[in-house]
Design a protein around this motif. Structure first.
Motif, PDB file in Angstrom:
ATOM      1  N   ASN A  82       0.706  -1.674  -0.151  1.00  0.00           N
ATOM      2  CA  ASN A  82      -0.145   0.508  -0.120  1.00  0.00           C
ATOM      3  C   ASN A  82       0.901   1.326  -0.386  1.00  0.00           C
ATOM      4  O   ASN A  82       0.284   2.393  -0.416  1.00  0.00           O
ATOM      5  CB  ASN A  82      -0.939  -0.204   0.945  1.00  0.00           C
ATOM      6  CG  ASN A  82      -2.409  -0.690   1.090  1.00  0.00           C
ATOM      7  OD1 ASN A  82      -2.675  -1.328  -0.161  1.00  0.00           O
ATOM      8  ND2 ASN A  82      -2.960  -1.738   2.070  1.00  0.00           N
ATOM      9  N   ARG A  87      -0.983   0.840  -7.420  1.00  0.00           N
ATOM     10  CA  ARG A  87      -2.476   0.731  -6.836  1.00  0.00           C
ATOM     11  C   ARG A  87      -3.298   1.659  -7.810  1.00  0.00           C
ATOM     12  O   ARG A  87      -2.918   2.836  -7.579  1.00  0.00           O
ATOM     13  CB  ARG A  87      -2.301   0.852  -5.637  1.00  0.00           C
ATOM     14  CG  ARG A  87      -2.280   2.371  -4.613  1.00  0.00           C
ATOM     15  CD  ARG A  87      -2.339   2.759  -3.548  1.00  0.00           C
ATOM     16  NE  ARG A  87      -3.592   2.365  -2.570  1.00  0.00           N
ATOM     17  CZ  ARG A  87      -3.461   2.889  -1.845  1.00  0.00           C
ATOM     18  NH1 ARG A  87      -2.665   2.841  -0.608  1.00  0.00           N
ATOM     19  NH2 ARG A  87      -5.048   3.225  -0.707  1.00  0.00           N
ATOM     20  N   TRP A  89      -5.970   4.252  -7.262  1.00  0.00           N
ATOM     21  CA  TRP A  89      -6.769   5.177  -6.543  1.00  0.00           C
ATOM     22  C   TRP A  89      -8.595   5.619  -6.536  1.00  0.00           C
ATOM     23  O   TRP A  89      -9.154   5.814  -8.080  1.00  0.00           O
ATOM     24  CB  TRP A  89      -6.117   6.380  -6.064  1.00  0.00           C
ATOM     25  CG  TRP A  89      -4.628   6.422  -5.766  1.00  0.00           C
ATOM     26  CD1 TRP A  89      -3.722   6.398  -6.469  1.00  0.00           C
ATOM     27  CD2 TRP A  89      -4.468   6.720  -4.384  1.00  0.00           C
ATOM     28  NE1 TRP A  89      -2.345   5.531  -5.857  1.00  0.00           N
ATOM     29  CE2 TRP A  89      -2.993   5.988  -4.229  1.00  0.00           C
ATOM     30  CE3 TRP A  89      -4.492   7.068  -3.198  1.00  0.00           C
ATOM     31  CZ2 TRP A  89      -2.024   5.890  -3.404  1.00  0.00           C
ATOM     32  CZ3 TRP A  89      -3.536   6.869  -2.235  1.00  0.00           C
ATOM     33  CH2 TRP A  89      -2.760   6.604  -2.492  1.00  0.00           C
ATOM     34  N   SER A  92     -10.058   7.939  -9.835  1.00  0.00           N
ATOM     35  CA  SER A  92      -8.686   7.745 -10.135  1.00  0.00           C
ATOM     36  C   SER A  92      -9.287   6.865 -11.738  1.00  0.00           C
ATOM     37  O   SER A  92      -8.939   5.455 -11.571  1.00  0.00           O
ATOM     38  CB  SER A  92      -8.023   7.258 -10.078  1.00  0.00           C
ATOM     39  OG  SER A  92      -6.672   7.907 -10.334  1.00  0.00           O
ATOM     40  N   THR A  95      -2.990   4.378 -12.205  1.00  0.00           N
ATOM     41  CA  THR A  95      -2.646   3.507 -11.071  1.00  0.00           C
ATOM     42  C   THR A  95      -1.466   4.398 -11.073  1.00  0.00           C
ATOM     43  O   THR A  95      -0.795   4.875 -11.556  1.00  0.00           O
ATOM     44  CB  THR A  95      -2.214   2.308 -11.525  1.00  0.00           C
ATOM     45  OG1 THR A  95      -1.515   1.855 -12.855  1.00  0.00           O
ATOM     46  CG2 THR A  95      -3.321   1.648 -11.577  1.00  0.00           C
ATOM     47  N   PRO A  98       2.227   6.202  -4.015  1.00  0.00           N
ATOM     48  CA  PRO A  98       1.607   7.302  -2.720  1.00  0.00           C
ATOM     49  C   PRO A  98       2.989   8.429  -3.016  1.00  0.00           C
ATOM     50  O   PRO A  98       2.043   9.439  -3.318  1.00  0.00           O
ATOM     51  CB  PRO A  98       1.510   6.928  -1.653  1.00  0.00           C
ATOM     52  CG  PRO A  98       1.634   5.404  -1.536  1.00  0.00           C
ATOM     53  CD  PRO A  98       1.949   4.400  -2.815  1.00  0.00           C
ATOM     54  N   MET A 101       1.414   9.689  -6.167  1.00  0.00           N
ATOM     55  CA  MET A 101      -0.032  10.710  -6.057  1.00  0.00           C
ATOM     56  C   MET A 101       0.185  12.088  -5.821  1.00  0.00           C
ATOM     57  O   MET A 101      -0.289  13.071  -6.489  1.00  0.00           O
ATOM     58  CB  MET A 101      -0.895  10.372  -5.506  1.00  0.00           C
ATOM     59  CG  MET A 101      -1.853   8.948  -6.352  1.00  0.00           C
ATOM     60  SD  MET A 101      -2.813   9.290  -7.939  1.00  0.00           S
ATOM     61  CE  MET A 101      -4.104  10.207  -6.977  1.00  0.00           C
ATOM     62  N   GLY A 139      -2.668   7.372   3.051  1.00  0.00           N
ATOM     63  CA  GLY A 139      -3.387   6.392   1.788  1.00  0.00           C
ATOM     64  C   GLY A 139      -4.739   5.456   2.314  1.00  0.00           C
ATOM     65  O   GLY A 139      -5.184   5.417   1.192  1.00  0.00           O
ATOM     66  N   ARG A 141      -8.118   4.868   3.285  1.00  0.00           N
ATOM     67  CA  ARG A 141      -9.639   5.953   3.512  1.00  0.00           C
ATOM     68  C   ARG A 141      -9.610   5.029   4.815  1.00  0.00           C
ATOM     69  O   ARG A 141      -9.770   4.516   5.721  1.00  0.00           O
ATOM     70  CB  ARG A 141     -10.798   5.462   2.369  1.00  0.00           C
ATOM     71  CG  ARG A 141     -10.868   3.538   2.435  1.00  0.00           C
ATOM     72  CD  ARG A 141     -11.544   3.567   1.614  1.00  0.00           C
ATOM     73  NE  ARG A 141     -12.189   1.919   1.498  1.00  0.00           N
ATOM     74  CZ  ARG A 141     -13.115   1.214   0.459  1.00  0.00           C
ATOM     75  NH1 ARG A 141     -13.419   1.837  -0.718  1.00  0.00           N
ATOM     76  NH2 ARG A 141     -13.354  -0.445   0.447  1.00  0.00           N
ATOM     77  N   ASN A 213      -6.749   9.621  -0.275  1.00  0.00           N
ATOM     78  CA  ASN A 213      -7.448   8.928  -0.618  1.00  0.00           C
ATOM     79  C   ASN A 213      -8.756  10.333  -0.897  1.00  0.00           C
ATOM     80  O   ASN A 213      -9.201  11.008   0.495  1.00  0.00           O
ATOM     81  CB  ASN A 213      -7.827   7.796   0.241  1.00  0.00           C
ATOM     82  CG  ASN A 213      -8.936   6.513  -0.626  1.00  0.00           C
ATOM     83  OD1 ASN A 213      -9.862   6.899  -1.009  1.00  0.00           O
ATOM     84  ND2 ASN A 213      -8.271   5.634  -0.044  1.00  0.00           N
TER      85      ASN A 213
END
Length: 268
Positions: A82, A87, A89, A92, A95, A98, A101, A139, A141, A213
């Motif tokens: 993670n 990954r 999001w 979005s 991928t 973090p 992003m 990151g 949620r 997130n």
């Protein structure tokens, strides 16, 4: 914006995460196989080999240990994945990791600004006319409630089952405070060693918590450090630039010094 990213460290920790995840799945599979031993080799029958004989006698213990052990291994793997793996999001189409992003949230700044990911005492650093900005990135949620210096998440059954996999909100204010001390000491060392003609120890350093997130729900009550969503980062940096207004010579010396101190790899 110039990007200095420690891709080797990111890749190393992503591999650690995948290895833990695979190990966890393997342990869980072993536990599942052990649970079938009484069917394959009922008590009193002769096992064909030493391994089967061992499982025939201790299948319950093996199965009992494999379940929590496999869960822990897989969850630790998820924790690293993670943080350091690509990954998808919420809301979005692409991928990203973090660090990517956060980079995308700052798109548009010129080369007076520098972004350091996983290469300095603080994992995410932006330097430039804004001074030095440190980011504690999260990151996960869910719901996060901040009151002054207190950070907490409400308990839920989903949170219970992902306790090892989640980053957890922790205490970004304390984390940023520790990182600020390290960055200030680093800037102070430039002056002490005579490496810079500009006194970098006077450069303002500030920490900020950023939640990447879009499904994170924030409830803020006078937080002790700024708390931002990803889409608020660019405006925050612009505002800090107007407040700080570092001279051009200081900005150049600051960015060059941090580049020399950072661990990073040139990206193709």
């Amino acid at each position: 914006m110039k990007i200095y990213r420690n891709t080797k460290e990111i890749s190393r920790k992503e591999k650690i995460g995948r290895r833990f995840s695979l190990t966890g799945l393997g342990v869980l599979f072993l536990g599942m196989l052990a649970s079938f031993v009484p069917t394959w080799y009922p008590p009193g029958t002769v096992a064909p080999n030493a391994v089967a004989a061992f499982l025939q006698q201790y299948w319950a213990i093996v199965s009992f240990i494999a379940l929590p052990a496999g869960f822990i291994f897989a969850s630790i793997g998820s924790y690293f994945i993670n943080r350091f793996a690509m990954r998808r999001w919420p809301n979005s189409k692409t991928t990203a990791r973090p660090d990517q992003m956060l980079e995308r949230s700052m798109k548009g700044f010129d080369d007076k600004y520098a972004y350091f990911a996983h290469g300095l005492p603080s994992q995410f650093v932006v330097s430039g006319p804004c001074g030095v900005l440190l980011f504690a990135v999260r990151g996960d949620r869910g719901k996060v409630m901040v009151t002054g210096d207190r950070w907490r998440e409400p308990f839920g059954i989903g949170r219970f089952f992902t306790v090892f996999a989640r980053e957890g909100v922790g205490n970004p204010a304390r984390e940023l405070g520790e990182q600020q001390e390290k960055i200030k000491a680093l800037l102070q060392s430039a002056r002490q060693n005579g490496e810079e003609s500009v006194d970098l120890s006077t450069v303002p350093t500030e920490g900020t918590a950023v939640f990447l997130n879009s499904e994170t729900v924030l409830e803020l009550d006078a937080p002790s450090v700024p708390v931002l969503r990803a889409d608020q980062v660019k405006e925050y940096i612009r505002r800090k630039t107007k407040e700080v207004r570092l001279p051009g010579a200081t900005v150049r010396a600051l960015n060059e010094f941090l580049r020399e101190q950072a661990t990073y790899q040139e990206e193709e």
